[in-house]
Design an enzyme around this catalytic site. Structure first.
Site, short mmCIF file in Angstrom:
data_model
loop_
_atom_site.label_atom_id
_atom_site.label_comp_id
_atom_site.label_asym_id
_atom_site.label_seq_id
_atom_site.Cartn_x
_atom_site.Cartn_y
_atom_site.Cartn_z
N SER A 13 -6.80 5.11 10.22
CA SER A 13 -6.98 6.53 10.59
C SER A 13 -7.34 7.37 9.37
O SER A 13 -8.08 8.36 9.50
CB SER A 13 -5.73 7.08 11.29
OG SER A 13 -4.63 7.14 10.41
N ARG A 65 -3.35 -15.06 -5.59
CA ARG A 65 -3.74 -13.66 -5.56
C ARG A 65 -4.97 -13.40 -6.42
O ARG A 65 -5.83 -12.59 -6.05
CB ARG A 65 -2.57 -12.78 -6.02
CG ARG A 65 -2.87 -11.31 -5.78
CD ARG A 65 -1.66 -10.45 -5.95
NE ARG A 65 -1.35 -10.24 -7.34
CZ ARG A 65 -0.24 -9.65 -7.78
NH1 ARG A 65 0.67 -9.26 -6.91
NH2 ARG A 65 -0.03 -9.47 -9.05
N MET A 90 -2.87 -2.93 2.49
CA MET A 90 -1.50 -3.41 2.31
C MET A 90 -1.38 -4.67 1.45
O MET A 90 -0.48 -5.48 1.66
CB MET A 90 -0.86 -3.66 3.70
CG MET A 90 -0.82 -2.44 4.58
SD MET A 90 0.07 -1.04 3.84
CE MET A 90 1.75 -1.62 4.07
N ASN A 107 -5.59 6.02 -3.95
CA ASN A 107 -4.70 5.48 -2.92
C ASN A 107 -3.95 6.64 -2.29
O ASN A 107 -3.80 7.70 -2.90
CB ASN A 107 -3.71 4.50 -3.55
CG ASN A 107 -2.78 3.87 -2.52
OD1 ASN A 107 -3.23 3.46 -1.45
ND2 ASN A 107 -1.49 3.82 -2.81
N HIS A 109 -0.17 7.29 -0.43
CA HIS A 109 1.14 6.68 -0.20
C HIS A 109 2.00 7.69 0.58
O HIS A 109 2.03 8.87 0.22
CB HIS A 109 1.81 6.34 -1.54
CG HIS A 109 3.13 5.69 -1.37
ND1 HIS A 109 3.27 4.38 -0.95
CD2 HIS A 109 4.39 6.18 -1.51
CE1 HIS A 109 4.56 4.09 -0.86
NE2 HIS A 109 5.26 5.16 -1.20
N GLU A 143 0.55 -0.31 -12.05
CA GLU A 143 1.91 -0.24 -11.49
C GLU A 143 1.84 0.28 -10.06
O GLU A 143 1.24 1.33 -9.80
CB GLU A 143 2.78 0.68 -12.35
CG GLU A 143 4.25 0.50 -12.07
CD GLU A 143 5.13 1.38 -12.97
OE1 GLU A 143 6.31 1.51 -12.67
OE2 GLU A 143 4.60 1.93 -13.95
#
Ligand code: GRF
Length: 208
Positions: A13, A65, A90, A107, A109, A143
């Site tokens: 969204s 990863r 995610m 980003n 959050h 981080e």
């Protein structure tokens, strides 16, 4: 025209809000690709319907990863972005990936960082007795859920709120602050000094 690539994992969204704002407000930019780490990410269909290139880099196909990050970087680079937007993405990204796009990767959050990095932010805020919650748009640094803060929204907690109710009200504010922050980046209106972000027009960096 600047080029925006958006990474998603699911609903998308926030990606939709950015695609819509970019088109409706005539930014000097274009969302050139939406990339997901899950083939089933619902947001891929929205992007495809609008003629935006889509790609999947499935994290389940990469045991390590670093291999996933390398495959993702390869896909991202093929679209030559000026801005890379994480929108409900995610997966934790390793330092080499982050450093590759540092200064041009945002980003969002769903908490008032630096409070509550990580998951289950709304439940943790309720348990802590917070009287306000919110969302944060920030530049990405190695981080997790840190990095220079571009904009925040503040949402009051009501006595009857549960985590789902808070999540819904915070999400509605995300759809305002994330497109705004992305637009500022595109228009070169963000300056970062000593880890602090200022907006060159002096526009408010908080949505109350
Ligand atoms: C949002 O709450 C965002 O803050 C968090 O994950 C959620 C993604 O929602 N990182 P959507 O996929 O953008 O709808």
């Amino acid at each position: 025209m600047k080029r925006i690539v958006i990474l998603i994992s699911g609903r998308g969204s926030n990606m939709e809000a950015i695609v819509r704002s970019c088109a409706e407000q005539g930014w000097a930019a274009q969302v050139v690709a939406v990339i997901a780490n899950r083939p089933a990410a619902a947001g891929l269909a929205y992007a495809a319907e609008r003629g935006i290139a889509t790609a999947v880099v499935d994290h389940q196909l990469h045991a390590r990863r670093a291999d996933f990050d390398a495959a993702l970087a390869h896909a991202v680079d093929s679209f030559a972005p000026d801005l890379l937007v994480l929108a409900g993405f995610m997966r934790i990204l390793g330092a080499p990936f982050v450093q590759r796009y540092q200064g041009r990767m945002l980003n969002i959050h769903p908490s008032l960082l630096p409070a509550f990095p990580g998951l289950h932010t709304h439940q943790r805020a309720l348990e802590a007795g917070c009287k306000a919650v919110g969302a944060t748009v920030h530049f990405v640094t190695p981080e997790l859920d840190h990095g220079p803060i571009v904009m925040q929204s503040v949402v009051p907690v009501r006595p009857a709120d549960d985590a789902a109710a808070l999540a819904a009200r915070v999400l509605a504010t995300e759809h305002t602050i994330y497109p705004l922050a992305a637009r500022w980046f595109i228009e070169d209106k963000l300056r970062v000094a000593n880890g602090l972000v200022t907006q060159t027009d002096g526009a408010s960096q908080v949505l109350l």
